[in-house]
Design an enzyme around this catalytic site. Structure first.
Site, PDB file in Angstrom:
ATOM      1  N   HIS A 127      -1.742  -2.627  -5.844  1.00 31.68           N
ATOM      2  CA  HIS A 127      -1.337  -3.183  -4.549  1.00 31.68           C
ATOM      3  C   HIS A 127      -0.995  -2.009  -3.635  1.00 31.68           C
ATOM      4  CE1 HIS A 127       0.025  -7.382  -6.169  1.00 31.68           C
ATOM      5  NE2 HIS A 127      -1.087  -6.960  -6.755  1.00 31.68           N
ATOM      6  N   GLU A 144       1.529  -1.426  -1.795  1.00 32.85           N
ATOM      7  CA  GLU A 144       2.916  -0.970  -1.940  1.00 32.85           C
ATOM      8  C   GLU A 144       3.079  -0.078  -3.176  1.00 32.85           C
ATOM      9  OE1 GLU A 144       2.919  -5.068   0.028  1.00 32.85           O
ATOM     10  OE2 GLU A 144       1.870  -4.120  -1.645  1.00 32.85           O
ATOM     11  N   CYS A 181       5.244  -8.521  -2.838  1.00 37.18           N
ATOM     12  CA  CYS A 181       5.258  -9.511  -3.921  1.00 37.18           C
ATOM     13  C   CYS A 181       6.350  -9.096  -4.917  1.00 37.18           C
ATOM     14  CB  CYS A 181       3.886  -9.572  -4.594  1.00 37.18           C
ATOM     15  SG  CYS A 181       3.523  -8.158  -5.667  1.00 37.18           S
TER      16      CYS A 181
END
Length: 128
Positions: A68, A70, A98
Site C-alpha cells: 500500500h 502508506e 486502512c
C-alpha cells in the site's frame, strides 16, 4: 512534474506551503500509481518540515499484497533515515489509512495521520 487532474486539481488551488505542499505531493504520487496501472493511492512521510519518505501503491503491479502507498512511504522513510523509529514524523495520504497501514504507522512511531483533499484527520495512529 505530473499534470494534476480530478481530485488533485482541487489541491492545486490551495495556497503554497506546509501541509498543502505535502498533500499535493501525495496526490502526484497517486496519479503516478494510476499511470503505472495500480490503485489510486499515494502517501508521503514528513519530518521537521521536509518529505523523508514517499509511497506509491504497488499492490497490483508487484507480487506484494502489503505494498500500500502508506506502507511504501514508511519503508522509504525508514530506508532514507536508516531507522525504523519515525517518531515525530507525520503521514499525508490521499485517503484514510486502512487498519494495516495505521498499525504500521503506529509501530513506526508516526505522530499524526492526515488524509484527503481537505487534509482531514490529524489523529495519532492507533491499533484497532
Amino acid at each position: 512534474m505530473l499534470k494534476l487532474t480530478g481530485a488533485a486539481m482541487a489541491l492545486a488551488a490551495l495556497p503554497a506551503g506546509g501541509a498543502n505542499e505535502f498533500m499535493r505531493r501525495a496526490f502526484e504520487l497517486r496519479r503516478l500509481a494510476v499511470e503505472r496501472g495500480d490503485q489510486p493511492y499515494g502517501a508521503v512521510i514528513v519530518r521537521q518540515g521536509r518529505i523523508v519518505g514517499e509511497g506509491v501503491s504497488a499492490v497490483v503491479t508487484t507480487p506484494d499484497p502489503t505494498a500500500h502507498a502508506e506502507i511504501e512511504a514508511i519503508r522509504d522513510a525508514a530506508r532514507r533515515l536508516k531507522t525504523r523509529d519515525l517518531s515525530g514524523a507525520e503521514m499525508y495520504g490521499t485517503s484514510r489509512a486502512c487498519p494495516m497501514c495505521e498499525a504500521g504507522a503506529y509501530w513506526a512511531g508516526l505522530s499524526r495521520l492526515w488524509y484527503g483533499e481537505s487534509i482531514a484527520g490529524g489523529e495519532a495512529p492507533r491499533l484497532r
